[in-house]
Design a protein around this motif. Structure first.
Motif, PDB file in Angstrom:
ATOM      1  N   PRO A  97      47.011  39.028  36.626  1.00 57.09           N
ATOM      2  CA  PRO A  97      46.693  37.749  37.262  1.00 57.09           C
ATOM      3  C   PRO A  97      47.944  37.116  37.879  1.00 57.09           C
TER       4      PRO A  97
ATOM      5  N   GLY B 289      42.864  34.641  39.590  1.00 55.74           N
ATOM      6  CA  GLY B 289      42.360  35.828  38.907  1.00 55.74           C
ATOM      7  C   GLY B 289      42.634  35.847  37.423  1.00 55.74           C
TER       8      GLY B 289
ATOM      9  N   ARG C  69      43.147  42.848  40.529  1.00 61.13           N
ATOM     10  CA  ARG C  69      42.962  41.673  41.389  1.00 61.13           C
ATOM     11  C   ARG C  69      43.286  42.096  42.817  1.00 61.13           C
TER      12      ARG C  69
ATOM     13  N   THR D 104      38.323  39.917  41.598  1.00 60.47           N
ATOM     14  CA  THR D 104      38.955  40.143  40.298  1.00 60.47           C
ATOM     15  C   THR D 104      37.972  40.932  39.443  1.00 60.47           C
TER      16      THR D 104
END
Length: 475
Positions: free
Chosen positions: A43, A64, A148, A159
């Motif tokens: 993320p 994400g 992602r 995601t």
């Protein structure tokens, strides 16, 4: 943090060089472009790492995150104040005196007097964030196989990850066709999707900037007005307690499970699929922006998620598919974008495919932040997470605004110029007043080097841009 040059300008400057270095070939709309994808296996840690989507006016940055997902929202008319700032206070007599001093070689004195007489000095009146949509997940099980990505071909941020061998997918796109931000959550996990949805907006110097209420078990409204309590004008504090009014409207459609309003949040329990529709409207565009919001949501609800996505992709690809760039080189698509960037930094590879992707990313950003009928792309394009943005995320008409649009014609995106041309006409009209009242020029216009949503002729300590006018020249 974006400091001396915007993200848009960095991408577009590289893009222009690439247009010169490599040949582009125009292709028909029904021919597939090579798949161009930015992807990561973690993320975003901060805003600069989030992935941008936009339809020209309404945009978002997607982090994400698997636990506390943040989707930062933007709209291009989120400005404090109104069209009520006149010109700075210089006059033709002041200009005559500056020219006299310049001929006496008193350059440093002229330097300071230009700022004193003809500028607003330090100014703080900024384009601002529309706020955030937070999705707080209550996942059951272990998360694995995270990815992602941003598909430049489709303008969709995705995601995906697995929870105990069951895939979870989040897709986000900003549709110009339906003028709505769409977030599609889906999971085959037997316990479904369990999460809380909440809207929020940062405070302005400890002042609340929006109020969130639930309109139903499936709808949230965040309403407010853009202010700038830390504003500056003439280098002095200038609190701005009024500005563009706005509403962000969130609606949820679910398959399976339940959706319930709890205070100013929505709770999803055991949901198999959720379609989140986000509309953001302002008083800059609409006399009744709340009514406009409800119409957008109502119209979008008439389509399935597949239809919404197909309508979005079809409209977007009318622009994107006009140009293809193919550069032969080593195929490294199996590596994440971050890994490929690291190899380039270490001089380990020459990654031509990533160069081609960067070329298309520049086109993607322009398509996403400037469309006919919107405001032009500002210093940060459309994407801004601040109440007080770097350089106000405004319009620097000396060079930066033009840099955003360098790729438009040379990469077959002529229509993206329309917001720039329309805005230039507003600046021109304001510039006629500036030329007449401040510089004694009865025919013509004067552009100060910085401006805002209302084409206010700012000048902020812009000494270097004034030589031709001091000597008696002009545009």
């Amino acid at each position: 943090m974006i400091e001396t040059i915007s993200m848009m300008n960095r991408i577009f400057s590289i893009l222009l060089i690439m247009v010169i270095m490599f040949s582009c070939r125009t292709i028909s709309d029904n021919q597939d472009n090579p798949k161009e994808i930015l992807w990561y296996n973690n993320p975003a840690d901060d805003w600069m790492q989030a992935l941008p989507v936009g339809n020209g006016r309404l945009g978002a940055m997607i982090y994400g995150d698997t636990i506390n997902e943040r989707i930062q929202l933007n709209e291009d008319s989120m400005w404090a104040g109104a069209a009520d700032w006149g010109d700075s206070h210089g006059s033709p007599d002041d200009l005559k005196e500056l020219r006299k001093l310049l001929k006496e070689n008193k350059n440093h004195l002229v330097d300071s007097l230009i700022v004193e007489k003809f500028s607003f000095k330090s100014v703080l009146r900024s384009h601002q964030t529309m706020g955030d949509l937070y999705v707080d997940f209550d996942h059951h099980g272990t998360i694995s196989n995270y990815k992602r990505s941003l598909s430049l071909n489709d303008a969709i941020a995705t995601t995906s990850y697995f929870i105990d061998d069951f895939e979870f997918i989040e897709k986000v796109f900003s549709s110009a066709t339906d003028d709505v931000l769409v977030i599609h959550l889906s999971s085959a996990h037997p316990k479904g999707i369990n999460c809380t949805l909440r809207l929020d907006r940062p405070q302005d110097m400890d002042h609340p900037t929006a109020k969130v209420i639930s309109l139903s078990d499936k709808s949230l409204s965040m309403e407010g007005m853009v202010t700038q309590y830390g504003g500056k004008k003439f280098s002095e504090p200038y609190p701005i307690e009024y500005g563009v009014q706005f509403e962000t409207l969130l609606n949820v459609q679910n398959i399976g499970g339940e959706v319930n309003a709890v205070a100013d949040k929505l709770e999803l329990s055991g949901v198999n699929e959720a379609i989140l529709l986000v509309s953001g409207k302002t008083s800059f565009y609409h006399n009744n922006f709340k009514e406009a919001n409800r119409k957008v949501i109502s119209d979008a609800e008439a389509f399935s998620i597949d239809q919404l996505q197909k309508r979005h992709i079809s409209e977007y690809q009318d622009y994107y598919n006009r140009v293809s760039l193919e550069i032969k080189g080593e195929e490294l698509d199996s590596l994440s974008t971050l890994a490929r960037m690291q190899l380039i930094r270490n001089d380990s590879v020459i990654d031509n495919r990533l160069a081609a992707t960067l070329f298309q990313f520049g086109r993607y950003l322009l398509i996403s932040s400037s469309r006919p009928g919107t405001n032009p792309a500002n210093l940060q394009g459309l994407w801004n997470n601040h109440i007080e943005a770097p350089w106000n995320a405004d319009y620097h008409v000396n060079i930066n605004l033009q840099m955003n649009y360098w790729p438009a014609n040379v990469t077959d995106l002529d229509e993206m110029n329309h917001p720039l041309f329309n805005f230039t006409e507003k600046v021109l009209e304001r510039g006629k007043t500036t030329a007449r009242e401040q510089y004694g020029i009865l025919r013509g216009a004067m552009f100060h080097h910085t401006t805002d949503l209302w084409a206010t002729p700012w000048m902020r300590a812009a000494r270097a841009y004034w030589g031709s006018w001091i000597h008696g020249g002009g545009w």
